[in-house]
Write an enzyme that holds these catalytic residues in place. Sequence first.
Site, PDB file in Angstrom:
ATOM      1  N   GLU A  40      28.289  85.281  50.194  1.00  0.00           N
ATOM      2  CA  GLU A  40      28.025  84.749  51.528  1.00  0.00           C
ATOM      3  C   GLU A  40      28.946  85.492  52.497  1.00  0.00           C
ATOM      4  O   GLU A  40      30.065  85.883  52.146  1.00  0.00           O
ATOM      5  CB  GLU A  40      28.347  83.255  51.520  1.00  0.00           C
ATOM      6  N   LYS A 115      20.512  79.019  54.866  1.00  0.00           N
ATOM      7  CA  LYS A 115      21.257  77.929  54.239  1.00  0.00           C
ATOM      8  C   LYS A 115      20.826  76.583  54.809  1.00  0.00           C
ATOM      9  O   LYS A 115      20.869  76.357  56.022  1.00  0.00           O
ATOM     10  CB  LYS A 115      22.743  78.155  54.471  1.00  0.00           C
ATOM     11  N   CYS A 151      26.288  78.730  48.851  1.00  0.00           N
ATOM     12  CA  CYS A 151      27.569  78.023  48.883  1.00  0.00           C
ATOM     13  C   CYS A 151      27.440  76.496  48.840  1.00  0.00           C
ATOM     14  O   CYS A 151      27.196  75.923  47.790  1.00  0.00           O
ATOM     15  CB  CYS A 151      28.376  78.487  50.084  1.00  0.00           C
TER      16      CYS A 151
END
Length: 272
Positions: A40, A115, A151
């Site tokens: 990321e 995300k 993440c």
Amino acid sequence: MKIACVQLTTGEKVEDNLNLVIPRIREAAQNGARIIVCPEATSQAFSAGRLDTQAEDLEGTFATRLQELAQELEVLIVAGTFRPADQHEVDGKTLNRVFNTALITGLGHHEGYDKIHTYDAFDYRESDTVRPGEDYVVVDVDGLKVGVAICYDIRFPEQFKELARRGAELIVVPTSWADGDGKLNAWRTLSTARALDSVSYIAAAGQARPGGNAKAGEASGPTGIGHSVIVDPNGQRLAEAGYEDEIVYATIDQDAVQEARKKLPILDWTGA
């Protein structure tokens, strides 16, 4: 199929980060990796200031340079970047938000996963500057179905189960995890748990710990803890990095996924 997780520490400038990551991707490809996962925030580290000033769409410099590299090497590259999103009011100020995007490029693909779960936790509000995504992404690589998460998504098992139900056998997770008390244990537990409850391989490539081993365990923002990891569908950790820059590798066995799902058909369960 051989995969690689490239662990490194990116900085402020997109061009500098490209010059950092491209040789690592080449090394991974030379060592036989067909899928290469980078962290990321590969295009710009979270510690490097405003994200909107360098954010660009998938036709921009960062994405097209990696697209050209993927085509040259005949690999799939997944790497974290930021794309322009919208304007958002925070405490009377108008902020230019971005999407926190995993670029997916090569082998006929050039797209992004945005995300879904922004990191609004521990007195940090990623959603102030990052607009949450909405769509799950699963792509086909030589017949292997690959899901994508980023993440903080790893704290949400429902997303990983849904990716698996949509066919994902491997789920790749670009990451920039925070260091601090209990953070490494949480990371190891969550990455293993998501493999178990999706009955899938997990390949999570993280930012290395800024400062490396000398800073290990100290509290930090979401700038990296290292420990990139590849976990199999039975929860076996096949490869794990330390705190420093590193590349880890493993081989994905699709038959192992199907065998594990046959023995443990939890994805078929719809409730009593």
